[in-house]
Scaffold this motif. Structure first.
Motif, PDB file in Angstrom:
ATOM      1  N   ASP A 105       9.391  49.862 -52.671  1.00 13.24           N
ATOM      2  CA  ASP A 105       9.399  51.210 -52.110  1.00 13.24           C
ATOM      3  C   ASP A 105       8.723  52.235 -53.021  1.00 13.24           C
ATOM      4  OD1 ASP A 105      11.378  51.421 -54.064  1.00 13.24           O
ATOM      5  OD2 ASP A 105      12.907  52.204 -52.718  1.00 13.24           O
ATOM      6  N   GLN A 106       8.286  51.830 -54.214  1.00 13.66           N
ATOM      7  CA  GLN A 106       7.579  52.716 -55.139  1.00 13.66           C
ATOM      8  C   GLN A 106       6.067  52.516 -55.106  1.00 13.66           C
ATOM      9  OE1 GLN A 106       9.614  51.276 -58.716  1.00 13.66           O
ATOM     10  NE2 GLN A 106      10.388  53.344 -59.013  1.00 13.66           N
ATOM     11  N   ASP A 109       3.579  55.522 -54.344  1.00 10.47           N
ATOM     12  CA  ASP A 109       3.687  56.812 -55.045  1.00 10.47           C
ATOM     13  C   ASP A 109       2.561  57.078 -56.038  1.00 10.47           C
ATOM     14  OD1 ASP A 109       4.213  55.381 -57.366  1.00 10.47           O
ATOM     15  OD2 ASP A 109       6.258  56.106 -57.611  1.00 10.47           O
ATOM     16  N   THR A 111       1.717  55.153 -58.674  1.00 13.43           N
ATOM     17  CA  THR A 111       1.870  54.399 -59.925  1.00 13.43           C
ATOM     18  C   THR A 111       1.121  53.086 -59.872  1.00 13.43           C
ATOM     19  OG1 THR A 111       4.049  55.394 -60.237  1.00 13.43           O
ATOM     20  CG2 THR A 111       3.542  53.446 -61.550  1.00 13.43           C
TER      21      THR A 111
END
Length: 119
Positions: A105-106, A109, A111
Motif C-alpha cells: 500500500d506504500q 507514494d 518512494t
C-alpha cells in the motif's frame, strides 16, 4: 535514461498494477514473473536494472531471491514488498542486499520510484 524493471509477484492483478504504476512513471517493465524459479530465469534473460520482489512466493522466499538477484553480475536494484508490514525487517533487507522493504500500500507514494528510478 529509463530503468528496466522486473516485477515478481504470484498475484497477476498486482503484477499488472505495479507494472502500470512503473510504466506510468516512465520506467520500462522488462518482464514479470510469478515465482522464484521464473524470476531467476527471466532475470538472466532480460538483465533488468531493478526488481520489485514480493516476499511471499509460492516456491520460495522472496528475501532469499533478493539475495540471489543482488548477487548477479550486473547487480540490479531490488525492493522487497508484501501486504504484511512485518514480512521483512531491516536485518532481512540488509542481508538480502535489497534497497528497502515497502508495504504494497506504500508503492504509489513515490518512494518506490525514488528507489528504483534513475540516479
Amino acid at each position: 535514461m529509463k530503468r528496466s524493471i522486473l516485477v515478481v509477484d504470484d498475484d497477476p492483478a498486482f503484477r499488472d498494477l505495479a507494472g502500470r504504476l512503473l510504466a506510468d512513471a516512465g520506467m520500462i517493465v522488462a518482464a514479470q514473473a510469478d515465482s522464484v524459479a521464473a524470476a531467476m530465469g527471466v532475470a538472466e534473460e532480460v538483465r533488468p536494472e531493478a526488481v520489485l520482489v514480493d516476499v511471499d512466493l509460492p516456491d520460495g522466499d522472496g528475501i532469499v531471491l533478493a539475495g540471489a538477484l543482488t548477487a548477479l553480475p550486473w547487480r540490479p536494484r531490488v525492493v522487497l514488498t508484501s501486504v504484511d508490514p512485518d514480512a521483512a525487517g531491516p536485518d532481512d533487507v540488509r542481508r538480502s542486499g535489497a534497497l528497502a522493504f515497502l508495504r504494497k500500500d506504500q508503492l504509489a507514494d513515490g518512494t518506490l520510484l525514488s528507489l528504483l528510478g534513475d540516479d
